[in-house]
Enzyme design. Structure first.
Site, PDB file in Angstrom:
ATOM      1  N   TRP A  88       0.822  -1.220   0.000  1.00  0.00           N
ATOM      2  CA  TRP A  88       0.000   0.000   0.000  1.00  0.00           C
ATOM      3  C   TRP A  88       0.849   1.260   0.000  1.00  0.00           C
ATOM      4  O   TRP A  88       0.533   2.225  -0.695  1.00  0.00           O
ATOM      5  CB  TRP A  88      -0.979   0.000   1.171  1.00  0.00           C
ATOM      6  CG  TRP A  88      -2.148  -0.911   0.952  1.00  0.00           C
ATOM      7  CD1 TRP A  88      -2.456  -2.027   1.679  1.00  0.00           C
ATOM      8  CD2 TRP A  88      -3.153  -0.813  -0.068  1.00  0.00           C
ATOM      9  NE1 TRP A  88      -3.588  -2.618   1.170  1.00  0.00           N
ATOM     10  CE2 TRP A  88      -4.034  -1.905   0.105  1.00  0.00           C
ATOM     11  CE3 TRP A  88      -3.390   0.079  -1.114  1.00  0.00           C
ATOM     12  CZ2 TRP A  88      -5.135  -2.119  -0.712  1.00  0.00           C
ATOM     13  CZ3 TRP A  88      -4.488  -0.130  -1.944  1.00  0.00           C
ATOM     14  CH2 TRP A  88      -5.350  -1.219  -1.743  1.00  0.00           C
ATOM     15  N   ASP A 114      -0.907   6.491   6.839  1.00  0.00           N
ATOM     16  CA  ASP A 114      -2.033   5.722   6.313  1.00  0.00           C
ATOM     17  C   ASP A 114      -2.375   4.675   7.376  1.00  0.00           C
ATOM     18  O   ASP A 114      -1.667   3.693   7.544  1.00  0.00           O
ATOM     19  CB  ASP A 114      -1.645   5.046   4.990  1.00  0.00           C
ATOM     20  CG  ASP A 114      -2.778   4.177   4.433  1.00  0.00           C
ATOM     21  OD1 ASP A 114      -3.836   4.059   5.098  1.00  0.00           O
ATOM     22  OD2 ASP A 114      -2.608   3.615   3.325  1.00  0.00           O
ATOM     23  N   LYS A 130     -12.331  -0.959   7.006  1.00  0.00           N
ATOM     24  CA  LYS A 130     -11.657  -2.046   7.705  1.00  0.00           C
ATOM     25  C   LYS A 130     -12.100  -2.134   9.164  1.00  0.00           C
ATOM     26  O   LYS A 130     -12.498  -3.190   9.603  1.00  0.00           O
ATOM     27  CB  LYS A 130     -10.138  -1.873   7.635  1.00  0.00           C
ATOM     28  CG  LYS A 130      -9.466  -2.487   6.431  1.00  0.00           C
ATOM     29  CD  LYS A 130      -9.509  -1.685   5.186  1.00  0.00           C
ATOM     30  CE  LYS A 130      -8.872  -2.352   3.989  1.00  0.00           C
ATOM     31  NZ  LYS A 130      -8.022  -1.476   3.210  1.00  0.00           N
TER      32      LYS A 130
HETATM   33  C1  LIG Z   1      -7.526  -0.905   2.056  1.00  0.00           C
HETATM   34  C2  LIG Z   1      -6.365  -0.004   2.135  1.00  0.00           C
HETATM   35  C3  LIG Z   1      -6.224   1.093   1.264  1.00  0.00           C
HETATM   36  C4  LIG Z   1      -7.162   1.342   0.098  1.00  0.00           C
HETATM   37  O1  LIG Z   1      -8.302   1.944   0.462  1.00  0.00           O
HETATM   38  P1  LIG Z   1      -9.461   2.233  -0.618  1.00  0.00           P
HETATM   39  O2  LIG Z   1     -10.553   2.706   0.268  1.00  0.00           O
HETATM   40  O3  LIG Z   1      -9.725   0.957  -1.327  1.00  0.00           O
HETATM   41  O4  LIG Z   1      -8.952   3.281  -1.521  1.00  0.00           O
HETATM   42  C5  LIG Z   1      -5.140   1.918   1.461  1.00  0.00           C
HETATM   43  N1  LIG Z   1      -4.242   1.702   2.419  1.00  0.00           N
HETATM   44  C6  LIG Z   1      -4.325   0.647   3.261  1.00  0.00           C
HETATM   45  C7  LIG Z   1      -3.295   0.441   4.313  1.00  0.00           C
HETATM   46  C8  LIG Z   1      -5.401  -0.234   3.151  1.00  0.00           C
HETATM   47  O5  LIG Z   1      -5.490  -1.288   3.968  1.00  0.00           O
END
Ligand SMILES: *Cc1c(COP(=O)(O)O)cnc(C)c1O
Length: 382
Positions: free
Chosen positions: A109, A179, A205
């Site tokens: 990511w 993030d 999540k």
């Molecule tokens: C799921 C995830 C994303 C992507 O998020 P979207 O909502 O699909 O754009 C980005 N960073 C991490 C760490 C993730 O787990």
């Protein structure tokens, strides 16, 4: 079929998906009740109505309380998911578009974030990618370029299973951009002590469902976006307009509000962390004691993710893995093998977000222990 989440009929699914995924049963019950309530559900409330403004004020206050977010930070609910933030971060923090920003790459990511950001700033890459494309450790956080506008870091690499159980305190002045899409609300954050400038989490999540991204921005970083920054991605515009520059995702916001209420009632972030440790330890202990029958790619326990546990079965043997998945599925265990933007991957993965109870994690651990035992018995009989 790879990625199917349908259990056999009559069996309750136990959802170990990497996301989107299930919320706690009580949260799901409260969401259902929104449609029966006397007052209108936020799904069809105007975002500028006093009723919705009330929900919005509540959720901001609850997030602040649950995650101890200091007054120096704005709390925004944005569109565009985690991916939207890959671009929003440099567009908001690098007005000229050629400023340096350090990207600490510890998994798929952060690598993807880097690739989008390189359109809008000049990234300095510090990566821990192995020559075979895998990630099994973090890069060094020392000797970072002091001219960086910010230092980007993913606190839980969802696919690779690498987590920072605490944010680092860097020796350079640049603020951290985090993030936290897959670990937000599962451990405390030292906002000022770790010099957090921006932290974001897509909701799907741990705290809600897709379509909403929670962004926390330190106020001194507002006011200097790039002229090219679209309004929907602009922290300054959204903060100035109190989250109502355009139509906020009303229903998603109410779901986060219900989640935060639940989390606070359960004992808050410390309780979520206690559960995350309890759930993940059960699985890691089992894996470590299985004499190699199960294995996980991350050797160092101090960076093993409590949220996402990659593992293989019998060294990845296809037939045994298939038996494992089918027998698990018969008990309702789903989501262990899923498609990602980065392929299916070598490993299965158990995701243990806030929506997975300690009991559900135990069901999985017990199933894995039982499968191992049966396999060993068959093996010694043969
Ligand atoms: C799921 C995830 C994303 C992507 O998020 P979207 O909502 O699909 O754009 C980005 N960073 C991490 C760490 C993730 O787990």
């Amino acid at each position: 079929m790879i990625g199917s989440l349908l259990p056999p009929s009559g069996v309750t699914p136990l959802n170990f998906s990497p996301g989107p995924t299930s919320l706690a049963a009580e949260v799901q019950t409260s969401i259902k009740a929104l449609f029966d309530a006397e007052r209108m559900c936020s799904m069809y409330l105007s975002h500028r109505s006093p009723e919705f403004l009330d929900i919005l004020a509540n959720v901001v206050q609850r997030c602040r309380m649950a995650m101890n977010i200091p007054e120096q930070y704005e709390i925004l609910f944005m569109h565009g998911g985690g991916h939207g933030q890959f671009a929003a971060v440099p567009l908001n923090l690098c007005p000229k578009g050629d400023e340096k920003a350090t990207y600490l790459v510890n998994g798929t990511w952060s690598k993807r974030a880097l690739s989008d950001a390189s359109k809008y700033c000049r990234p300095i890459v510090v990566s821990s990618e192995n020559t075979d494309g895998t990630f099994t450790h973090n890069p060094s956080f020392e000797h970072l370029d002091p001219e960086s506008k910010y230092v980007y870091l993913c606190s839980n690499e969802t696919v690779n299973g690498i987590e920072l159980h605490q944010l680092p305190k860097l020796s350079i002045k640049a603020p951290l951009v985090i993030d936290a899409s897959s670990d937000f609300s599962t451990k405390p954050i030292d906002w000022l002590g770790s010099n957090v400038g921006v932290l974001y989490a897509c909701a799907s999540k741990n705290i809600g469902h897709p379509g909403l991204t929670l962004c926390v921005i330190r106020k001194d970083l507002l006011g200097t976006p790039s002229q090219l920054c679209p309004g929907v991605l602009c922290y300054t515009t959204n903060a100035r307009e109190g989250n109502l520059w355009n139509t906020i995702a009303t229903f998603n916001v109410e779901v986060v509000n219900i989640f935060m209420q639940w989390m606070i009632a359960q004992g808050g972030v410390h309780e979520m962390e206690r559960r995350a440790i309890a759930k993940s330890s059960m699985l890691y202990d089992l894996i470590d004691k299985s004499e190699g029958f199960y294995s996980t790619p991350i050797a160092d326990p101090s960076i093993r993710s409590r949220m996402n546990i990659p593992f293989d079965v019998a060294g990845g043997d296809e037939e045994t893995t298939r038996d494992f998945l089918i027998q698990g599925w018969e008990q309702g265990i789903v989501g262990l093998r899923t498609l990602t933007p980065f392929g299916v991957g070598k490993y299965l993965r158990a995701s243990l977000y806030n929506g997975v109870s300690v009991h559900q994690a135990k069901v999985l651990a017990d199933f894995m222990a039982g499968f191992l035992k049966t396999y060993r018995t068959k093996d010694s009989a043969a």
